[in-house]
Design a protein around this motif. Structure first.
Motif, short mmCIF file in Angstrom:
data_model
loop_
_atom_site.label_atom_id
_atom_site.label_comp_id
_atom_site.label_asym_id
_atom_site.label_seq_id
_atom_site.Cartn_x
_atom_site.Cartn_y
_atom_site.Cartn_z
N TRP B 12 0.80 -1.36 0.12
CA TRP B 12 -0.16 0.06 0.02
C TRP B 12 0.87 1.15 0.04
N CYS B 13 1.85 1.19 0.79
CA CYS B 13 2.93 2.22 0.87
C CYS B 13 3.44 2.73 -0.72
N VAL B 16 1.38 5.57 -1.90
CA VAL B 16 1.27 6.96 -1.00
C VAL B 16 1.86 8.00 -1.91
N PHE B 35 -3.08 9.95 -0.12
CA PHE B 35 -2.47 10.58 1.19
C PHE B 35 -2.18 9.10 2.04
N THR B 36 -2.96 8.37 2.25
CA THR B 36 -2.69 7.05 2.95
C THR B 36 -3.64 6.10 2.58
N VAL B 37 -3.45 4.92 2.91
CA VAL B 37 -4.36 3.67 3.00
C VAL B 37 -4.32 3.19 4.25
N ASP B 38 -5.52 3.20 4.69
CA ASP B 38 -5.64 2.58 6.21
C ASP B 38 -5.56 0.97 6.35
N VAL B 45 -7.40 7.12 0.72
CA VAL B 45 -7.61 8.39 0.98
C VAL B 45 -6.94 9.27 -0.05
#
Lengths: 96, 97
Positions: B12-13, B16, B35-38, B45
């Motif tokens: 996921w990173c 980003v 912006f990020t992934v929970d 996001v």
């Protein structure tokens, strides 16, 4: 059941686990900052069956299973306080 | 794409700070900078910046509804900085180990 567990593959060495945990905590911290930024803002929710509702965001539980919102505008009137099941939500948006 | 939820945090990173197109349930498509992934819900996001410095818009696509994520543009330091700034309240410190 929506919570995603940590890697459990055997043979993963501790360096990899450390890196993964660092990545996980950085991603999670950013997500929590997103939720903080959303607090008390008007948020549009896109639900299944193309339903769109708007409400003021209050809080989320830690597993992101439910959102607590206020003044939920529904087709049959305004609900003063409500919980939205995140399973029913496709996406949500707000202006910063 | 059920596999989106099964990716590892390090995977996921890689998304980003990049510009992506997310295809969600019912073919809804959303563009934005990640912006990020929970890591708990796999929700992604996205931030879109307005022309002429208007307020940025944030859209979160819930992890279970994500079908496909396509990278449109690689990230750069400037965008990464802008994303960091808008979510960091004044006076906040980065958490150390």
């Amino acid at each position: 059941p929506t919570t995603i567990s940590a890697s459990t593959e055997t043979g993963t060495d501790s360096v990899e686990i450390g890196e993964e945990q660092r990545a996980r905590s950085a991603l999670r911290e950013s997500f929590l900052r997103t939720l903080i930024a959303m607090t008390n803002k008007q948020v549009q929710f896109h639900m299944y069956e193309r339903v769109k509702v708007e409400a003021k965001f209050g809080a989320s539980d830690i597993d992101v299973l439910n959102f607590q919102v206020s003044e939920l505008q529904t087709p049959i009137g305004v609900q003063k306080e409500a919980l939205l099941r995140c399973q029913d939500v496709i996406s949500y948006s707000f202006d910063l | 794409m059920d596999t989106w939820r099964q990716l590892k945090p390090l995977e996921w990173c890689k998304y980003v700070n990049k510009e992506v197109k997310v295809t969600a349930h019912e073919k809804q498509q959303h563009h934005g900078w990640v912006f990020t992934v929970d890591p708990v819900s796999a929700s992604i996001v996205l931030v879109t910046f307005q022309e002429k410095g208007g307020t940025p818009t944030v859209r979160v696509v819930t992890g279970h509804a994500v079908q496909e994520v396509e990278v449109l543009q690689e990230g750069n330091e400037e965008t990464a900085g802008r994303l960091r700034v808008i979510f960091t309240p004044p006076g906040a410190h980065t958490l150390g180990p």
